[in-house]
Design a protein around this motif. Structure first.
Motif, PDB file in Angstrom:
ATOM      1  N   VAL A  70       0.839  -1.211   0.000  1.00  0.00           N
ATOM      2  CA  VAL A  70       0.000   0.000   0.000  1.00  0.00           C
ATOM      3  C   VAL A  70       0.864   1.248   0.000  1.00  0.00           C
ATOM      4  O   VAL A  70       0.559   2.242  -0.677  1.00  0.00           O
ATOM      5  N   SER A  71       1.962   1.224   0.747  1.00  0.00           N
ATOM      6  CA  SER A  71       2.885   2.352   0.760  1.00  0.00           C
ATOM      7  C   SER A  71       3.447   2.625  -0.628  1.00  0.00           C
ATOM      8  O   SER A  71       3.530   3.779  -1.065  1.00  0.00           O
ATOM      9  N   THR A  74       0.741   4.271  -2.835  1.00  0.00           N
ATOM     10  CA  THR A  74       0.521   5.698  -2.571  1.00  0.00           C
ATOM     11  C   THR A  74       1.589   6.568  -3.209  1.00  0.00           C
ATOM     12  O   THR A  74       1.317   7.699  -3.617  1.00  0.00           O
ATOM     13  N   LEU A 105       4.705  12.696  -0.494  1.00  0.00           N
ATOM     14  CA  LEU A 105       4.475  11.274  -0.721  1.00  0.00           C
ATOM     15  C   LEU A 105       5.755  10.539  -1.089  1.00  0.00           C
ATOM     16  O   LEU A 105       5.916   9.361  -0.745  1.00  0.00           O
ATOM     17  N   ASN A 109       7.001   7.633   1.323  1.00  0.00           N
ATOM     18  CA  ASN A 109       7.247   6.271   0.875  1.00  0.00           C
ATOM     19  C   ASN A 109       8.630   5.784   1.290  1.00  0.00           C
ATOM     20  O   ASN A 109       8.810   4.610   1.646  1.00  0.00           O
ATOM     21  N   TRP A 151       2.972   4.452  10.135  1.00  0.00           N
ATOM     22  CA  TRP A 151       2.317   5.425   9.249  1.00  0.00           C
ATOM     23  C   TRP A 151       2.357   6.824   9.852  1.00  0.00           C
ATOM     24  O   TRP A 151       2.689   7.804   9.155  1.00  0.00           O
TER      25      TRP A 151
END
Length: 363
Positions: A70-71, A74, A105, A109, A151
């Motif tokens: 998921v990271s 994104t 982002l 990441n 997160w």
């Protein structure tokens, strides 16, 4: 494109001009970004779908791998904007908010990826070297809470990088850059110390410290497995397979991020002498896009290393592609089955080793 010196209403001046601006960069790098985007989106989406639909979130390893995927997703959604930015000769047409958000982002990441890799490494160390004592800690609830902390902590670490980014109008040019703000009268908050702290934090917390932890965990795992082989020779091939998977993950991250970290450090160290030596800045700005491409490629490698090495994962992937019903599931997922079996064999062998030593001492 970060050598900004002065601010003005009609634009900013660059100490070394548009260093690193080459046609082959404007052509090649967007193509690489496009390939990374397609491969990364497809690969990570498959990892998420297979784990969620067939493997479920019943193990610590699956939770960490899912969050890692998921990271990467994104981050990958920002790649088309960076590809357009590079293809148009470093012109940012998307405005200040997306400039800050995209930069956030990217750094986000970096932190989440290395932190999830570190958490997975620590979990593997506990599972293999201390399987019995760590059983209370290695629960699904523990893994979910760890992911929430990662997160939130990564977001907090990424905010300063977003604050230091904005769009810049270049003097005597129609080019609009999305780059790092440098100390000016209009930006009193952005100081050299602030930028230095961000760079050091990126290098230390985003690479060096986690990488030392990862290497330490895998060295201790390797030592435990080597000791266990003297008791259980039959498990050697499976142990070797797991060790190769763990080593591949570490090696992939190291090879992908080291070039960018090296040139990022060089860029940080040469900032005070930019006005005197633009040749160094030209070399750094020319090489930086390619080191960034290599770093971004890590988002494509993660699904291959953590997912596609398992036979059961491939079987579940084929079921997903064939739209098979969720009725008959593979009893043991790829990652958890290998790791759990390895943990049991290692702990059993280590306990046998301890018993043999104790018996010899009694004799």
């Amino acid at each position: 494109m970060q050598n900004v010196t002065t601010g003005a209403t009609d634009g900013i001046a660059l100490t070394c001009g548009m260093s690193g601006s080459h046609e082959f960069i404007f052509t090649l790098v967007p193509i690489v970004y496009g390939c990374i985007f397609v491969i990364g989106i497809v690969g990570n989406s498959m990892v998420v779908a297979v784990i969620y639909c067939y493997m479920k979130l019943k193990t610590v390893a699956h939770i960490f791998v899912l969050n890692l995927a998921v990271s990467d997703l994104t981050f990958l959604i920002t790649l088309p904007m960076w590809a357009i930015f590079t293809a148009t000769g470093y012109h940012w047409p998307f405005g200040g908010f997306l400039c800050k958000a995209s930069a956030l982002l990217v750094i986000f990441n970096l932190y989440t990826s290395i932190f999830f890799l570190t958490a997975l490494s620590i979990d593997r160390y506990l599972a293999i070297v201390h399987p019995m004592r760590s059983r209370r800690l290695r629960t699904v609830l523990y893994a979910r809470n760890t992911c929430v902390v990662i997160w939130l902590f990564s977001f907090v670490l990424s905010v300063p990088s977003a604050m230091s980014r904005d769009v810049h109008n270049i003097k005597n040019s129609t080019t609009v850059l999305c780059g790092t703000l440098h100390p000016t009268i209009e930006n009193p908050i952005i100081t050299k110390e602030f930028l230095l702290a961000i760079s050091l934090m990126k290098s230390l917390l985003g690479f060096l410290v986690p990488f030392v932890i990862i290497i330490t965990c895998y060295c201790l795992i390797g030592r435990a497995l080597v000791g266990a082989r003297h008791i259980q020779k039959s498990s050697r091939s499976r142990d070797d397979e797991v060790l190769r998977m763990l080593a591949a993950a570490v090696l992939a991250f190291f090879l992908c991020w080291v070039p960018h970290q090296v040139f990022h450090l060089m860029d940080m160290l040469t900032q005070p002498s930019l006005e005197k030596n633009c040749a160094i800045k030209e070399i750094i700005d020319t090489a930086m896009p390619f080191t960034i491409c290599i770093a971004y490629f890590n988002s494509c490698v993660n699904p291959l290393v953590y997912g596609f090495v398992g036979n059961n994962f491939r079987k579940n992937l084929l079921r997903l592609l064939r739209c098979s019903p969720d009725g008959v599931r593979v009893s043991h997922p790829s990652i958890s089955s290998r790791m759990s079996a390895l943990s049991f064999r290692a702990s059993e062998a280590l306990s046998l080793t301890a018993k043999s030593k104790a018996s010899s001492d009694v004799k």
